[in-house]
Design a protein around this motif. Structure first.
Motif, PDB file in Angstrom:
ATOM      1  N   ASP A   1      33.997 -84.894  32.475  1.00  0.00           N
ATOM      2  CA  ASP A   1      34.306 -85.123  30.977  1.00  0.00           C
ATOM      3  C   ASP A   1      34.085 -83.789  30.400  1.00  0.00           C
ATOM      4  O   ASP A   1      34.655 -83.440  29.530  1.00  0.00           O
ATOM      5  N   LEU A   2      32.784 -83.294  30.525  1.00  0.00           N
ATOM      6  CA  LEU A   2      32.175 -82.164  29.822  1.00  0.00           C
ATOM      7  C   LEU A   2      32.778 -80.823  30.464  1.00  0.00           C
ATOM      8  O   LEU A   2      32.934 -79.916  29.835  1.00  0.00           O
ATOM      9  N   THR A   3      33.207 -80.893  31.750  1.00  0.00           N
ATOM     10  CA  THR A   3      33.776 -79.749  32.274  1.00  0.00           C
ATOM     11  C   THR A   3      35.072 -79.639  32.804  1.00  0.00           C
ATOM     12  O   THR A   3      35.685 -78.457  32.956  1.00  0.00           O
TER      13      THR A   3
ATOM     14  N   ARG B   1      22.926 -79.820  37.563  1.00  0.00           N
ATOM     15  CA  ARG B   1      24.268 -79.279  36.966  1.00  0.00           C
ATOM     16  C   ARG B   1      24.346 -79.633  35.602  1.00  0.00           C
ATOM     17  O   ARG B   1      24.974 -78.934  34.732  1.00  0.00           O
ATOM     18  N   LEU B   2      24.184 -81.179  35.322  1.00  0.00           N
ATOM     19  CA  LEU B   2      24.341 -81.615  33.755  1.00  0.00           C
ATOM     20  C   LEU B   2      23.265 -80.689  33.131  1.00  0.00           C
ATOM     21  O   LEU B   2      23.700 -80.312  31.938  1.00  0.00           O
ATOM     22  N   SER B   3      22.168 -80.589  33.707  1.00  0.00           N
ATOM     23  CA  SER B   3      21.155 -79.888  32.720  1.00  0.00           C
ATOM     24  C   SER B   3      21.658 -78.416  32.189  1.00  0.00           C
ATOM     25  O   SER B   3      21.668 -77.810  31.200  1.00  0.00           O
ATOM     26  N   HIS B   4      22.268 -77.712  33.370  1.00  0.00           N
ATOM     27  CA  HIS B   4      22.755 -76.401  33.088  1.00  0.00           C
ATOM     28  C   HIS B   4      23.871 -76.458  32.166  1.00  0.00           C
ATOM     29  O   HIS B   4      24.139 -75.663  31.291  1.00  0.00           O
ATOM     30  N   VAL B   5      24.901 -77.405  32.304  1.00  0.00           N
ATOM     31  CA  VAL B   5      25.980 -77.614  31.449  1.00  0.00           C
ATOM     32  C   VAL B   5      25.372 -77.711  30.079  1.00  0.00           C
ATOM     33  O   VAL B   5      26.232 -77.224  29.018  1.00  0.00           O
ATOM     34  N   LEU B   6      24.476 -78.447  29.618  1.00  0.00           N
ATOM     35  CA  LEU B   6      23.888 -78.930  28.246  1.00  0.00           C
ATOM     36  C   LEU B   6      23.482 -77.656  27.801  1.00  0.00           C
ATOM     37  O   LEU B   6      23.666 -77.202  26.850  1.00  0.00           O
TER      38      LEU B   6
ATOM     39  N   LYS C   1      24.025 -74.511  28.568  1.00  0.00           N
ATOM     40  CA  LYS C   1      25.352 -73.560  28.605  1.00  0.00           C
ATOM     41  C   LYS C   1      26.138 -73.859  27.135  1.00  0.00           C
ATOM     42  O   LYS C   1      26.329 -73.136  26.246  1.00  0.00           O
ATOM     43  N   LEU C   2      26.319 -75.347  26.862  1.00  0.00           N
ATOM     44  CA  LEU C   2      27.006 -75.758  25.735  1.00  0.00           C
ATOM     45  C   LEU C   2      26.167 -75.540  24.521  1.00  0.00           C
ATOM     46  O   LEU C   2      26.784 -75.072  23.419  1.00  0.00           O
ATOM     47  N   ALA C   3      24.774 -75.593  24.704  1.00  0.00           N
ATOM     48  CA  ALA C   3      24.116 -75.465  23.331  1.00  0.00           C
ATOM     49  C   ALA C   3      24.082 -74.000  23.000  1.00  0.00           C
ATOM     50  O   ALA C   3      23.985 -73.602  21.976  1.00  0.00           O
ATOM     51  N   GLY C   4      24.069 -73.157  23.975  1.00  0.00           N
ATOM     52  CA  GLY C   4      24.169 -71.636  23.639  1.00  0.00           C
ATOM     53  C   GLY C   4      25.520 -71.127  23.012  1.00  0.00           C
ATOM     54  O   GLY C   4      25.707 -70.159  22.485  1.00  0.00           O
ATOM     55  N   GLN C   5      26.394 -71.995  22.958  1.00  0.00           N
ATOM     56  CA  GLN C   5      27.657 -71.908  22.226  1.00  0.00           C
ATOM     57  C   GLN C   5      27.944 -72.653  21.025  1.00  0.00           C
ATOM     58  O   GLN C   5      28.951 -72.911  20.523  1.00  0.00           O
ATOM     59  N   ASP C   6      26.563 -73.253  20.832  1.00  0.00           N
ATOM     60  CA  ASP C   6      26.705 -74.084  19.409  1.00  0.00           C
ATOM     61  C   ASP C   6      27.506 -75.332  19.632  1.00  0.00           C
ATOM     62  O   ASP C   6      27.943 -75.952  18.604  1.00  0.00           O
TER      63      ASP C   6
ATOM     64  N   GLU D   1      15.910 -78.908  19.439  1.00  0.00           N
ATOM     65  CA  GLU D   1      16.930 -79.901  19.318  1.00  0.00           C
ATOM     66  C   GLU D   1      17.282 -80.703  20.595  1.00  0.00           C
ATOM     67  O   GLU D   1      16.866 -80.156  21.469  1.00  0.00           O
ATOM     68  N   LYS D   2      17.892 -81.829  20.229  1.00  0.00           N
ATOM     69  CA  LYS D   2      18.295 -82.647  21.376  1.00  0.00           C
ATOM     70  C   LYS D   2      19.651 -82.191  21.932  1.00  0.00           C
ATOM     71  O   LYS D   2      20.636 -81.540  21.082  1.00  0.00           O
ATOM     72  N   LEU D   3      19.772 -82.143  23.435  1.00  0.00           N
ATOM     73  CA  LEU D   3      20.763 -81.548  23.878  1.00  0.00           C
ATOM     74  C   LEU D   3      21.961 -82.476  24.028  1.00  0.00           C
ATOM     75  O   LEU D   3      23.360 -82.063  24.009  1.00  0.00           O
TER      76      LEU D   3
END
Length: 276
Positions: A99-101, A116-121, A123-128, A160-162
């Motif tokens: 769903d996320l990717t 992989r999920l940790s990496h995705v979270l 990465k998304l946090a870096g994109q606000d 903050e929470k991811l």
């Protein structure tokens, strides 16, 4: 009577579409005070990053609230929507990842999925962007699955929470979370709301609302006494209201009338519960 025949019925009654379909159509979202409160609680849970729980009996509109939230998401939020949580923990993590990717994970091992999920979270946090995992039918989750999701929600940065978790389900979910072994998870759920059936006035407004959305120009009517009887027989549960109104509407069509009678509603009730 097949779908084509039903469409002819609706057209001849003055509707452009079926007003009492059973599907969770967000175009028909009824902005009752408590449904708006349920939506506000979910949005607050997302904004605050807190674990959130929405419960209610079968048919009160929980899934429609979820679909409306997904259709009108808060800014900067990416959703993972778990409609069928009755799967293994690894498969559940895989569903979140997809769903996320939009991609199927290459490695289905638990450790690889967690990394992989940790990496995705991150990465998304870096994109606000933050992630909200919306779990519908959450009462079907077992204790181990709930605990696994709690541990997954621990992923965060210093500030903050991811990821936030939104549990939506029947009241059985509340009883599951009352078990001592799940106390750590239950204590972390700080946003809670329970949807209840409509009162009589809300039922009447709900019926009028659906008729209006189906076609603002329709002259088809549910008289006040009929709507009050519908409320009594349905207990104010939207799904039951839809069932009664749908059957009654078809009875009116068969009688060549543009209104529902008390007798039609009573007959609809007998048909629904299987009495002759």
């Amino acid at each position: 009577m097949d779908t084509l025949d039903l469409n002819v019925c609706y057209e001849q009654l003055g509707f452009t579409e079926a007003p009492f379909r059973m599907t969770p159509d967000t175009d028909y979202f009824f902005r009752s005070p408590q449904h708006l409160q349920a939506l506000a609680h979910l949005r607050f849970g997302i904004a605050s990053g807190e674990l959130t729980m929405l419960t209610g009996e079968v048919g009160v509109g929980k899934t429609l609230v979820c679909r409306y939230l997904l259709r009108h998401p808060p800014k900067g939020i990416r959703f993972a929507y778990l409609l069928n949580p009755d799967q293994s923990y690894v498969d559940l993590l895989g569903s979140i990842y997809r769903d996320l990717t939009g991609q199927v994970p290459e490695d289905h091992g638990l450790g690889a999925l967690q990394r992989r999920l940790s990496h995705v979270l991150l990465k998304l946090a870096g994109q606000d962007e933050r992630v909200a995992v919306l779990v519908d039918e959450a009462h079907r989750l077992g204790g181990k699955m709930l605990e696994g999701l709690r541990l997954l929600s621990n992923l965060d940065t210093e500030k903050e929470k991811l990821m936030c978790l939104l549990f939506v389900g029947q009241p059985e979910l509340e009883r599951t979370l009352s078990h001592r072994v799940l106390r750590p998870l239950s204590q972390r759920i700080s946003v809670r709301f329970r949807l209840k059936p409509f009162d009589c006035r809300e039922t009447m407004d709900y019926i009028r609302h659906r008729l209006l959305i189906a076609d603002p120009r329709t002259r088809f009517q549910f008289p006040p006494a009929v709507m009050m009887l519908t409320h009594y027989l349905s207990g104010g549960v939207p799904r039951r209201i839809n069932q009664l109104c749908h059957r009654s509407l078809l009875a009116a069509y068969a009688s060549r009338r543009f209104h529902v009678s008390l007798r039609m509603v009573l007959r609809a009730r007998r048909e629904i519960i299987g009495l002759t």
